[in-house]
Motif scaffolding. Structure first.
Motif, PDB file in Angstrom:
ATOM      1  N   ASP A   7       0.793  -1.212   0.008  1.00 46.13           N
ATOM      2  CA  ASP A   7       0.098   0.015   0.005  1.00 46.13           C
ATOM      3  C   ASP A   7       1.029   1.122  -0.022  1.00 46.13           C
ATOM      4  O   ASP A   7       1.857   1.232   0.663  1.00 46.13           O
ATOM      5  N   GLU A   9       0.046   4.154   1.038  1.00 46.15           N
ATOM      6  CA  GLU A   9      -0.431   5.060   2.176  1.00 46.15           C
ATOM      7  C   GLU A   9       0.168   4.527   3.346  1.00 46.15           C
ATOM      8  O   GLU A   9      -0.133   3.714   3.970  1.00 46.15           O
ATOM      9  N   TYR A  31       5.464  -0.383  -0.734  1.00 48.12           N
ATOM     10  CA  TYR A  31       4.646   0.901  -1.123  1.00 48.12           C
ATOM     11  C   TYR A  31       4.529   1.072  -2.561  1.00 48.12           C
ATOM     12  O   TYR A  31       3.926   2.055  -2.943  1.00 48.12           O
ATOM     13  N   ASP A  51      -2.913  -3.364  -1.895  1.00 50.46           N
ATOM     14  CA  ASP A  51      -4.065  -2.304  -2.387  1.00 50.46           C
ATOM     15  C   ASP A  51      -4.334  -2.250  -3.758  1.00 50.46           C
ATOM     16  O   ASP A  51      -3.494  -2.551  -4.639  1.00 50.46           O
ATOM     17  N   LEU A  54      -2.182   1.531  -6.517  1.00 47.86           N
ATOM     18  CA  LEU A  54      -0.720   1.644  -6.381  1.00 47.86           C
ATOM     19  C   LEU A  54       0.265   2.763  -7.545  1.00 47.86           C
ATOM     20  O   LEU A  54      -0.563   2.743  -8.417  1.00 47.86           O
ATOM     21  N   THR A  78      -9.264  -1.410  -1.164  1.00 50.39           N
ATOM     22  CA  THR A  78      -9.689  -0.601  -2.468  1.00 50.39           C
ATOM     23  C   THR A  78     -10.468   0.591  -1.631  1.00 50.39           C
ATOM     24  O   THR A  78     -11.538   0.106  -0.695  1.00 50.39           O
ATOM     25  N   LYS A 100     -11.985   0.357   1.995  1.00 54.15           N
ATOM     26  CA  LYS A 100     -11.492   1.165   2.854  1.00 54.15           C
ATOM     27  C   LYS A 100     -12.448   2.363   3.094  1.00 54.15           C
ATOM     28  O   LYS A 100     -13.325   2.660   2.314  1.00 54.15           O
TER      29      LYS A 100
END
Length: 223
Positions: A7, A9, A31, A51, A54, A78, A100
């Motif tokens: 992810d 974030e 990341y 995630d 990206l 997502t 999310k």
């Protein structure tokens, strides 16, 4: 269990890493997609939290790329809440899907549920009969813990008989199951059975595992 969190974030990654480590998981973080794939190729990853969005690659594409080489469970994250994205995620190989923002306790519960299901499926793929062990997923056969080298067709015939102990299969039935076509020369079944017996039976002249039903076919003896 080794878990990879992918992810971009960093706050989410930090929170997930802390929560997972509290459950005694070893956590790797990436990341972007490139970092993720490098970790997957260099470490023994057991579970991936991926995630969808990206910076360098679409999460769906990365999921598909991972699935082409590795059979590791993937839970996708997502910000999108749409049935189309969920369906697409599953088609690309995801095992589960969360939107999310998510509840960390629910995520932990899903990880445990997925791993329990996969462990159960893996156990079902292993047949253990006396000193004989057949691992279907790895296509391996062991007799008294010694690995035996079976051809693809020999393995498939052995597995067919072993998972149906006591059931008598005619040569024609075995041929149809394994070759998935109408029998041409069923005598090839006799040759394959002979070869299998030579590899797994202690006494080929008096086989204990694969028995012959004279005039009918073959069956795996109930032990």
């Amino acid at each position: 269990m080794n878990i990879l969190v992918v992810d971009d974030e960093k706050l989410i990654v930090k929170g997930l890493k802390h929560s997972l480590e509290q459950q005694d998981y070893k956590v790797f973080v990436a990341y972007n997609g490139e970092e993720a794939f490098q970790i997957i190729e260099s470490e023994n990853i057991d579970f991936i939290i991926l995630d969808l969005m990206l910076p360098d690659i679409d999460g769906m594409i990365l999921c598909k790329k991972i699935r082409e080489k590795y059979n590791v469970p993937i839970l996708m994250l997502t910000a999108k809440d749409g049935d189309y994205d969920k369906i697409l995620g599953f088609e690309f190989g995801a095992d589960d899907y969360m939107t999310k923002p998510f509840n960390v306790l629910e995520l932990l519960a899903r990880i445990k549920a997925i791993t329990r299901r996969l462990d159960s499926e893996k156990k079902k793929s292993i047949l253990s009969i006396g000193s004989l062990m057949i691992n279907y997923d790895e296509r391996k056969v062991f007799v008294e813990e010694e690995e035996k080298d079976l051809t693809q067709k020999e393995f498939e015939i052995l597995y067919l008989l072993a998972k149906n102990p006591g059931r008598v299969f005619t040569r024609e039935e075995i041929f149809k199951y394994i070759w998935e076509e109408d029998p041409l020369d069923v005598r090839t079944i006799d040759v394959h059975i002979k070869n299998i017996r030579e590899k797994i039976e202690k006494d080929v002249k008096n086989p204990k595992l694969i028995k012959t039903k004279w005039g009918v076919g073959y069956y795996f003896n109930k032990i």
